[in-house]
Enzyme design. Structure first.
Site, short mmCIF file in Angstrom:
data_model
loop_
_atom_site.label_atom_id
_atom_site.label_comp_id
_atom_site.label_asym_id
_atom_site.label_seq_id
_atom_site.Cartn_x
_atom_site.Cartn_y
_atom_site.Cartn_z
N LYS A 159 0.82 -1.19 0.00
CA LYS A 159 0.00 0.00 0.00
C LYS A 159 0.87 1.26 0.00
O LYS A 159 0.44 2.33 -0.41
CB LYS A 159 -0.90 0.03 1.26
CG LYS A 159 -1.84 -1.14 1.37
CD LYS A 159 -2.64 -1.04 2.69
CE LYS A 159 -3.54 -2.24 2.92
NZ LYS A 159 -4.13 -2.23 4.26
N ASP A 198 7.66 2.48 -2.01
CA ASP A 198 7.75 3.57 -1.05
C ASP A 198 9.15 3.67 -0.45
O ASP A 198 9.76 4.72 -0.44
CB ASP A 198 6.69 3.43 0.05
CG ASP A 198 6.69 2.05 0.73
OD1 ASP A 198 7.45 1.14 0.29
OD2 ASP A 198 5.93 1.86 1.70
N ASP A 222 14.29 -0.87 2.46
CA ASP A 222 14.88 -0.92 3.81
C ASP A 222 15.87 -2.09 3.84
O ASP A 222 17.02 -1.94 3.44
CB ASP A 222 13.72 -1.07 4.81
CG ASP A 222 14.16 -0.99 6.25
OD1 ASP A 222 15.37 -0.95 6.52
OD2 ASP A 222 13.29 -1.00 7.15
N ASP A 255 2.90 3.93 6.70
CA ASP A 255 1.98 3.86 7.84
C ASP A 255 2.66 3.40 9.12
O ASP A 255 3.74 2.86 9.12
CB ASP A 255 0.86 2.87 7.54
CG ASP A 255 1.35 1.44 7.60
OD1 ASP A 255 2.36 1.13 6.95
OD2 ASP A 255 0.74 0.63 8.31
P1 XMP Z 1 12.20 -4.09 3.06
O1 XMP Z 1 12.81 -4.29 4.43
O2 XMP Z 1 11.66 -5.37 2.50
O3 XMP Z 1 11.00 -3.15 3.39
O4 XMP Z 1 13.13 -3.35 2.14
C1 XMP Z 1 10.21 -2.71 2.47
C2 XMP Z 1 8.84 -2.44 3.02
O5 XMP Z 1 8.82 -2.33 4.45
C3 XMP Z 1 8.07 -1.24 4.85
N1 XMP Z 1 8.93 -0.30 5.60
C4 XMP Z 1 8.50 0.75 6.28
N2 XMP Z 1 7.25 1.22 6.45
N3 XMP Z 1 8.12 2.99 7.74
C5 XMP Z 1 7.08 2.34 7.19
O6 XMP Z 1 5.95 2.79 7.33
C6 XMP Z 1 9.41 2.59 7.62
O7 XMP Z 1 10.33 3.21 8.14
C7 XMP Z 1 9.60 1.39 6.85
N4 XMP Z 1 10.71 0.70 6.52
C8 XMP Z 1 10.24 -0.33 5.74
C9 XMP Z 1 7.51 -0.63 3.59
O8 XMP Z 1 6.22 -1.12 3.36
C10 XMP Z 1 8.41 -1.12 2.50
O9 XMP Z 1 7.78 -1.26 1.24
MG MG Z 2 5.90 -1.29 0.84
#
Ligand code: XMP
Ligand code: MG
Length: 184
Positions: free
Chosen positions: A49, A109, A112, A169
């Site tokens: 989302k 978005d 990470d 979120d």
């Molecule tokens: P990865 O760890 O797979 O993460 O690269 C990707 C997804 O994790 C969520 N994400 C966050 N969502 N604040 C959020 O609201 C954050 O600081 C954060 N870090 C990771 C996000 O959905 C992203 O697509």
């Molecule tokens: Mg995401």
């Protein structure tokens, strides 16, 4: 204290985001304009989302034909740290149109750990015979990277902080904020 009662600290203001998106839009226009046509538009895949707001603002800058699709992936649930396993929330959400021979831009978005982007880009590479694929991310948070991910169009690098707003979120809340904030 509930974040819904406390205004998050602004990390990236709405103006800063919009100015940067205009720059990214120009980069995308200069790259894709000569490559895509009305019969073979760029396929923009918005990863739900979190990317909904970034994607909807970004595509407004594109002045070439594009087809917008959506997938929903998750590695988080309601926690603030990744579960480590990326799953389609519902397998049906991974059903994409035929992407054979198409130029594809995935819009995320935040990258990470990189698990989500790596999972999905690998899925595209292995299961769809695309002509090209690129990744656009609003945020690049490198501190906890576990998978190498190439981000072709990155709006902002951020430190290792949990961010919310502008689509992101905290347990479902705050996606509507027009800026990216930090939960303190
Ligand atoms: P990865 O760890 O797979 O993460 O690269 C990707 C997804 O994790 C969520 N994400 C966050 N969502 N604040 C959020 O609201 C954050 O600081 C954060 N870090 C990771 C996000 O959905 C992203 O697509
Ligand atoms: Mg995401």
């Amino acid at each position: 204290m509930s974040i819904s009662k406390t205004a998050p600290k602004v990390l990236l203001s709405a103006d800063k985001i919009q100015n940067r998106l205009a720059e990214l839009g120009e980069e995308l226009n200069s790259h894709y304009k000569a490559l895509v046509t009305e019969s073979q538009p760029l396929v923009v895949i918005c990863v739900l989302k979190g990317a909904f707001m970034f994607c909807s603002d970004l595509v407004k800058h594109l002045d070439f034909p594009c087809q917008i699709e959506f997938v929903r992936l998750s590695s988080y649930g309601d926690a603030r740290t990744t579960s480590g396993a990326v799953t389609p929330v519902d397998p049906l959400n991974l059903v994409l149109p035929d992407l054979t021979g198409r130029h594809v831009l995935v819009v995320e978005d935040i990258v990470d750990t990189g698990l989500t982007a790596h999972f999905f880009m690998s899925h595209l590479k292995d299961s769809h015979n695309v002509k090209s694929m690129a990744l656009a991310a609003l945020l690049d948070k490198k501190a906890k990277r576990k998978q190498i991910v190439r981000i072709d169009y990155c709006a902002f690098d951020i430190e290792d902080v949990f961010v919310i707003g502008y689509g992101l979120d905290d347990s479902g809340l705050c996606r509507n904020l027009p800026y990216v904030g930090i939960v303190e």
